[in-house]
Write a protein that holds these residues in place. Sequence first.
Motif, PDB file in Angstrom:
ATOM      1  N   GLU A   1     -35.535 -64.926  56.316  1.00 51.91           N
ATOM      2  CA  GLU A   1     -36.940 -64.936  56.715  1.00 51.91           C
ATOM      3  C   GLU A   1     -37.389 -63.559  57.181  1.00 51.91           C
ATOM      4  N   GLY A   2     -36.482 -62.774  57.748  1.00 42.57           N
ATOM      5  CA  GLY A   2     -36.840 -61.430  58.189  1.00 42.57           C
ATOM      6  C   GLY A   2     -37.121 -60.513  57.024  1.00 42.57           C
ATOM      7  N   LEU A   3     -36.343 -60.638  55.959  1.00 44.52           N
ATOM      8  CA  LEU A   3     -36.575 -59.817  54.774  1.00 44.52           C
ATOM      9  C   LEU A   3     -37.888 -60.188  54.107  1.00 44.52           C
ATOM     10  N   GLU A   4     -38.181 -61.491  54.066  1.00 47.14           N
ATOM     11  CA  GLU A   4     -39.449 -61.924  53.477  1.00 47.14           C
ATOM     12  C   GLU A   4     -40.626 -61.386  54.280  1.00 47.14           C
ATOM     13  N   ARG A   5     -40.506 -61.405  55.612  1.00 46.55           N
ATOM     14  CA  ARG A   5     -41.587 -60.886  56.452  1.00 46.55           C
ATOM     15  C   ARG A   5     -41.725 -59.382  56.272  1.00 46.55           C
ATOM     16  N   LYS A   6     -40.589 -58.696  56.131  1.00 46.23           N
ATOM     17  CA  LYS A   6     -40.627 -57.255  55.928  1.00 46.23           C
ATOM     18  C   LYS A   6     -41.315 -56.914  54.602  1.00 46.23           C
ATOM     19  N   GLU A   7     -41.067 -57.734  53.568  1.00 45.66           N
ATOM     20  CA  GLU A   7     -41.688 -57.479  52.266  1.00 45.66           C
ATOM     21  C   GLU A   7     -43.205 -57.652  52.322  1.00 45.66           C
ATOM     22  N   ILE A   8     -43.664 -58.651  53.069  1.00 43.38           N
ATOM     23  CA  ILE A   8     -45.106 -58.868  53.191  1.00 43.38           C
ATOM     24  C   ILE A   8     -45.749 -57.685  53.919  1.00 43.38           C
ATOM     25  N   ILE A   9     -45.084 -57.203  54.974  1.00 41.77           N
ATOM     26  CA  ILE A   9     -45.602 -56.038  55.689  1.00 41.77           C
ATOM     27  C   ILE A   9     -45.648 -54.829  54.770  1.00 41.77           C
ATOM     28  N   LYS A  10     -44.610 -54.675  53.934  1.00 42.24           N
ATOM     29  CA  LYS A  10     -44.572 -53.551  53.008  1.00 42.24           C
ATOM     30  C   LYS A  10     -45.687 -53.661  51.969  1.00 42.24           C
ATOM     31  N   GLU A  11     -45.935 -54.889  51.485  1.00 43.85           N
ATOM     32  CA  GLU A  11     -47.016 -55.098  50.505  1.00 43.85           C
ATOM     33  C   GLU A  11     -48.370 -54.767  51.121  1.00 43.85           C
ATOM     34  N   LYS A  12     -48.557 -55.148  52.384  1.00 38.41           N
ATOM     35  CA  LYS A  12     -49.834 -54.868  53.053  1.00 38.41           C
ATOM     36  C   LYS A  12     -50.054 -53.365  53.193  1.00 38.41           C
ATOM     37  N   GLU A  13     -49.000 -52.617  53.581  1.00 37.47           N
ATOM     38  CA  GLU A  13     -49.126 -51.177  53.717  1.00 37.47           C
ATOM     39  C   GLU A  13     -49.417 -50.517  52.378  1.00 37.47           C
ATOM     40  N   GLN A  14     -48.780 -51.062  51.322  1.00 35.89           N
ATOM     41  CA  GLN A  14     -49.006 -50.499  49.993  1.00 35.89           C
ATOM     42  C   GLN A  14     -50.441 -50.748  49.537  1.00 35.89           C
ATOM     43  N   ALA A  15     -50.959 -51.971  49.817  1.00 37.52           N
ATOM     44  CA  ALA A  15     -52.354 -52.283  49.452  1.00 37.52           C
ATOM     45  C   ALA A  15     -53.326 -51.407  50.225  1.00 37.52           C
ATOM     46  N   LYS A  16     -52.998 -51.157  51.490  1.00 38.40           N
ATOM     47  CA  LYS A  16     -53.868 -50.303  52.300  1.00 38.40           C
ATOM     48  C   LYS A  16     -53.898 -48.890  51.764  1.00 38.40           C
ATOM     49  N   ASN A  17     -52.746 -48.378  51.336  1.00 39.91           N
ATOM     50  CA  ASN A  17     -52.694 -47.022  50.788  1.00 39.91           C
ATOM     51  C   ASN A  17     -53.446 -46.919  49.473  1.00 39.91           C
ATOM     52  N   GLU A  18     -53.499 -48.042  48.734  1.00 46.80           N
ATOM     53  CA  GLU A  18     -54.188 -48.037  47.428  1.00 46.80           C
ATOM     54  C   GLU A  18     -55.603 -48.574  47.531  1.00 46.80           C
ATOM     55  N   ASN A  19     -56.065 -48.803  48.792  1.00 45.94           N
ATOM     56  CA  ASN A  19     -57.423 -49.334  49.033  1.00 45.94           C
ATOM     57  C   ASN A  19     -57.666 -50.644  48.310  1.00 45.94           C
ATOM     58  N   LYS A  20     -56.627 -51.501  48.291  1.00 48.59           N
ATOM     59  CA  LYS A  20     -56.773 -52.806  47.659  1.00 48.59           C
ATOM     60  C   LYS A  20     -56.896 -53.872  48.727  1.00 48.59           C
ATOM     61  N   GLU A  21     -57.518 -54.973  48.322  1.00 46.21           N
ATOM     62  CA  GLU A  21     -57.688 -56.083  49.265  1.00 46.21           C
ATOM     63  C   GLU A  21     -56.356 -56.831  49.391  1.00 46.21           C
ATOM     64  N   PHE A  22     -55.998 -57.229  50.632  1.00 53.33           N
ATOM     65  CA  PHE A  22     -54.747 -57.948  50.887  1.00 53.33           C
ATOM     66  C   PHE A  22     -55.074 -59.182  51.702  1.00 53.33           C
ATOM     67  N   THR A  23     -54.834 -60.359  51.107  1.00 50.81           N
ATOM     68  CA  THR A  23     -55.270 -61.613  51.740  1.00 50.81           C
ATOM     69  C   THR A  23     -54.155 -62.366  52.434  1.00 50.81           C
ATOM     70  N   LYS A  24     -52.878 -61.996  52.152  1.00 50.57           N
ATOM     71  CA  LYS A  24     -51.758 -62.705  52.771  1.00 50.57           C
ATOM     72  C   LYS A  24     -51.705 -62.426  54.271  1.00 50.57           C
ATOM     73  N   GLU A  25     -51.319 -63.467  55.021  1.00 52.68           N
ATOM     74  CA  GLU A  25     -51.130 -63.287  56.457  1.00 52.68           C
ATOM     75  C   GLU A  25     -49.676 -62.935  56.746  1.00 52.68           C
ATOM     76  N   ILE A  26     -49.509 -61.978  57.662  1.00 53.74           N
ATOM     77  CA  ILE A  26     -48.142 -61.613  58.063  1.00 53.74           C
ATOM     78  C   ILE A  26     -47.646 -62.666  59.042  1.00 53.74           C
ATOM     79  N   PRO A  27     -46.600 -63.381  58.656  1.00 53.52           N
ATOM     80  CA  PRO A  27     -46.133 -64.466  59.540  1.00 53.52           C
ATOM     81  C   PRO A  27     -45.446 -63.928  60.788  1.00 53.52           C
ATOM     82  N   ASN A  28     -45.473 -64.734  61.837  1.00 49.56           N
ATOM     83  CA  ASN A  28     -44.700 -64.406  63.026  1.00 49.56           C
ATOM     84  C   ASN A  28     -43.220 -64.673  62.749  1.00 49.56           C
ATOM     85  N   ARG A  29     -42.365 -64.276  63.699  1.00 54.08           N
ATOM     86  CA  ARG A  29     -40.956 -64.588  63.551  1.00 54.08           C
ATOM     87  C   ARG A  29     -40.786 -66.099  63.442  1.00 54.08           C
TER      88      ARG A  29
END
Length: 886
Positions: A275-303
């Motif tokens: 679950e930690g790796l999955e959460r890390k991947e979502i955070i990484k996807e969000k940062e990548q979308a932000k750098n590319e000025n793309k919309e990101f709709t997924k919520e980053i889950p809590n632990r």
Amino acid sequence: EEALIQTMRYLNKLHEDPHWRTGKIADWNYSPNAHEKSETGFVGIKNLGSTCYMNSSIQQLFNIPSFRDGILRAQDKIGNPPEDNLLYQLQSIFAGLLYSDKQHINPKAFCGAFKDWEGKPVNLHEQMDADEFFNNFMDRLENQLKGDTYEHIVKNHFGGINTTEMIGKVTCTHKSERDEPFLTLPVQVRTKKNLYESLDSFTEGEVLEGDNAYQCDHCEAKVTALRRVCIKHLPNILIISMRRFEFDFDTMSRIKVNDYCEFPLELDMEPYTQEGLERKEIIKEKEQAKNENKEFTKEIPNRKYPDEYYKFTLKGIVIHMGTAESGHYYSFIKDRKSGRWFEFNDTAVREFDPEDIPNEAFGGEEKWSYSSSSFSSSSTTNNREKYRNAYLLIYERSNAYAIKNSSEDPLVSLSLDRHDGEIKEFHEVKDENERYWRCKSSFSPEYCDFVLKLLKIGRPDILKFSLGFFLTIMIRSKEILFLPSFVNMLKEQLKNDPEVSEWLLELVSVKETCRELLMDCPVNEKRRIIAGIIHSAIKSVSPLVQENFLKRLLNRLSLAKKPQTKNFSQYFEVIFRLTKFNSDVIHSTQLMTRLLSHILDEKTLYPDFPESYIHNDIFLGYDKYAVIDDESRSDRIGSSIGSSFAYLLATLQLGTSSLPPTDIDKLMEKNTMVKLAIEGQNKIGSRAVGQLYATICIHNLTASCQYINILLTFIREYDFDQFRPYMRQLTWMLKLPDSIQGDRVDYILKSFNEIMKDNKNYYRATETCIDYLFKIMTRIQPVREWVLRKYKDIKWIEVWLKDSQYPTATGMGRTPISIYKPRTQNWSTSNYTPKNLADRVEFFKKVMKGSIPDRSAEWDSDGEIDEECLQEGKKLDAIDIAGQKW
């Protein structure tokens, strides 16, 4: 009066427990302080050879209270006998570590129960990988616990689940996973600066593409996929195995990785879980979308789970020190009660400062200084690898949780501290504690002083009590403060008490006691003391008592050789002293024939003499206890002094005139002469053999030459450090005053001169032979006369002495000779500096001029000292034989 008698009777019972009276050297140098429990309150485990991997792992397990208590409460459902019952032996170990009052416990029974896959007990002298041992041990323990309330104790404490994920990429969106339980988590160390990098590498994964693409069952095609391993369920106690051993395919050998790799006291494992790796991947996807000025709709889950589930505290470290081929394991452990750290290193337990963890466990390099030359006071500082570093890390979380069968199952708290059943008690531990405290008080200086004061009263019953105390307690003590005065007082009182002396002779001739005191004792000096006290008793009793004592001793003759016993020299010394004091016993006991048959290892069986005892209090506890007679009661290695037949040979020499012709013929056989010459290695033995054959060969030149040739062969073939005993034997043939002495001296010295010439290319051998020649020409008149008559034959010695100055390891001076003879043993290559070379040259010049000093009246260090000269208070001249000089 009655109180004193009852007290001595009670104390005698405490002395007479023979179970700890073994032949091991530690039991003959006993010190209560050496067996005291560590000040830390913890108990160590004895290393039985190469069992440190086992000791360090068991100490880690023992110091987990819930695991320890659970094991002690568990019930064996299989019903194996104790010696093959792994659970029972682990419980015994834990009980010893928990309740023992001694410094350490012995895991021998546990090692016997821990068998390999072929059913063989663990090899005590073969090192095993600590991680491999832990996993094998836990697997077998789980099997034995099946059906018991605690059958899941291993899984509940150490069990975790890894999952191998296959995650489709590019054209495939499918995901599959395969679970695998684990007890230890292996991580890479090479090139990893810290544990976080090692754990990142563990979960990093690899992309399968191209020819190595993954066959997806859903897509029914080969697709690009990510394969990675992560943690699906964290264990309550996480054991991380640092992979410090690798196989080098270049050298085709195992190597140890000593790279620096630090680890924290507090560890958060969430980033390395599924679950930690999955959460890390979502955070990484969000940062990548932000750098590319793309919309990101997924919520980053809590632990997914509480922090307590992921956070671990370091509780233990297993250290490996050494190389991949040889090394040593020990443990650092944080006590769960006090919070203090301790080092558990086999039998030693001491407090440990956690501030030293980086220096002691992280590996890497360290500075060290060394002297570049033995002639220089300066030192060089350099870096070298640290060979001590962490191998297993034991992390524990504050709350325990049950293992989930699937990801959807809720997280359930688990109590590891269960109290089902009673903690098993081991009476053996209580018995050991009682015996330990009894020994501690018996070996105390205060108790020795008390017995010494009693002895001064001078009563026969106190003398018997004191002798029993001396032979069971004082002679085995490492403390020798009271020993001289105690021994002298015993001897003095025995001299005037024939009844107690007879009692003592009966006591020491009991089979078990005779073996314990005169054969199993590994300390030569202590056997000599015992023999001296027996000698005092012998001189005090009647000839009939002496004869009966000797007969009982001869009934033990079969024990006085290897491998039955290893230190029997003083057994024969007692026989020698008795025979010298009362030569009449030679005829009534067949003494000479029995001894000769024994040393020649003949198969002749002589019937035992009838044994009868007047006293019934002579058994020192052996009539009350059944003592196992096995190899474990003695150290494996005996000394050459202890296993010498010197006094047997000396006894044969005393009774040479009593030998029948058949035994004389036997002694003159070549194999017998060779064997006896070799047996006479020390001064007593070489003197005895020399005198024995001198007596046999009197007026017989043929027999003399047969024996002399044996000795000369040894002198010719051996080097300087080995042939001296044969020179001592040769001296007695030179001294023999008979009708053929001149012919015998001429034969010996001619042959000896030829041997010196043949060996003159070997410096130490020739030097020793010349010193011997100088010695005998000053002490034996016929030798002096031969030298004066044949001085031209030995004139080469003067030339050799002058030419042989300043030798080196390979050559010397102007003469191309070696220091040592060729041999299998390698000598040091350092140069050898001759001593007293100028004195030898000057002495030989005097010899050539016919001026040989007469020193025959002076005492010879190779001769026998008159016993009257060894009386207390008399002065004794001593000769310094340092430097291997005559």
